[in-house]
Motif scaffolding. Structure first.
Motif, short mmCIF file in Angstrom:
data_model
loop_
_atom_site.label_atom_id
_atom_site.label_comp_id
_atom_site.label_asym_id
_atom_site.label_seq_id
_atom_site.Cartn_x
_atom_site.Cartn_y
_atom_site.Cartn_z
N SER A 102 -21.73 27.13 18.95
CA SER A 102 -20.77 28.03 19.59
C SER A 102 -20.74 29.36 18.85
O SER A 102 -20.79 29.41 17.62
N SER A 120 -24.65 21.02 23.47
CA SER A 120 -23.93 22.09 24.16
C SER A 120 -24.12 23.41 23.42
O SER A 120 -24.19 23.45 22.19
N ASP A 122 -22.45 27.29 23.60
CA ASP A 122 -21.36 28.10 24.13
C ASP A 122 -21.41 29.49 23.50
O ASP A 122 -21.29 29.63 22.28
N ALA A 142 -23.18 27.48 28.24
CA ALA A 142 -22.04 28.23 28.77
C ALA A 142 -22.05 29.65 28.21
O ALA A 142 -22.08 29.85 27.00
#
Length: 305
Positions: A102, A120, A122, A142
């Motif tokens: 992230s 993931s 981000d 994302a």
């Protein structure tokens, strides 16, 4: 400090001892907080660090700078990277599994031959990355930034927001089969700012509010491609010549021969793929545009898509 100096400072003496301790802690998930590491621009200064062909499990890095570092050949499992900088790093042949990134930057880094799974990303900046034979599976991206993407596969991955500002070449977004298990692979609110697509496949992806460059270089069917392909194939029967046959063969390859397409999946192709790869390609590309968009118009008018 030069790249060579950044690397050399970890090679001997106290630097080598610190590198070994960092390697040990990253391997077993022990925090680095009490190592009293120097800082560079507000981040722990790990620039130039070499930890190659290692297994790093449970690591947590917050506000660390690994620019010009190398994790080549390593396996990274269940790790969290937050507000980290990995610019100009060697991340080739790395396996990343069940990790999260992230607010990170991976600009100009080497991701060739790397595999990402169940992870993931981000707000991660992938600008100017070297992608060759990169693969991602079952992962979420994302609000990420991409420039040119060349030779990369994203299988059963989803994208929320973000922007692809450069060309796509030999890139596959594969979503087939995911809708059957209730978790479709989606491109949602993503912007593709370039029309330079060459062998870019959107295979069974759900396209939701995706922005494509308005250009005759792309053929975009945002939803219901399976039905559009079937109708276009039927409508194309007015042409029994080679153009008509090649068009139906192309449609079959893109739809019938790809089981697992959901009824709502979209589809995109670069016009150049048709124009360059078939005899009479320009005429075929023009016929494809007209026939596919007419089929789409008919189905929308009939409220079937």
């Amino acid at each position: 400090m030069s790249k060579k100096a950044l690397i050399d400072r970890w090679a001997a003496g106290e630097g080598a001892a610190t590198r070994r301790e960092i390697s040990r802690r990253l391997a077993d998930g022990t925090p680095l907080d009490d190592l009293d590491l120097p800082e560079f621009e507000g981040r722990a200064d790990l620039r130039g660090l070499r930890i190659e062909n290692a297994v790093l499990e449970g690591a947590g890095l917050v506000s660390a700078d690994l620019s010009h570092a190398s994790l080549r050949g390593s396996r990274i499992v269940d790790a969290d990277f937050s507000r980290c900088r990995l610019d100009d790093s060697d991340l080739s042949d790395v396996t990343v599994q069940e990790c999260s990134f992230s607010d990170c930057s991976i600009r100009r880094s080497d991701l060739r031959e790397s595999l990402v799974a169940d992870s993931s990303f981000d707000h991660v900046d992938f600008s100017a990355v070297k992608w060759g034979h990169f693969s991602a599976e079952r992962s979420m991206f994302a609000e990420c930034a991409f420039s040119d993407v060349v030779k990369a596969d994203f299988t059963h991955c989803s994208f929320q927001g973000g922007r692809f500002s450069g060309r796509l070449r030999e890139v596959r977004f594969v979503g087939r089969g995911m809708a059957e298990i209730g978790t479709p692979a989606v491109l949602r609110s993503v912007v593709f700012a370039s029309g330079e697509f060459r062998y870019a496949e959107f295979d069974g992806m759900e396209l939701q509010n995706v922005g494509f460059l308005e250009s005759d270089r792309l053929i975009v069917i945002p939803e219901g491609f399976q039905a559009v392909a079937e109708r276009a194939g039927a409508n194309s029967m007015i042409r029994g010549d080679q153009i008509g046959k090649d068009f139906r063969r192309f449609l079959s390859r893109e739809s019938v021969q790809r089981p697992g397409l959901s009824a709502t999946a979209g589809w995109v192709v670069g016009r150049q793929d048709l124009a360059a790869d078939f005899p009479g390609g320009e005429e075929l590309a023009t016929f494809a545009v007209e026939t596919l968009y007419e089929a789409q118009r008919q189905l929308r008018e009939e409220r079937l898509i």
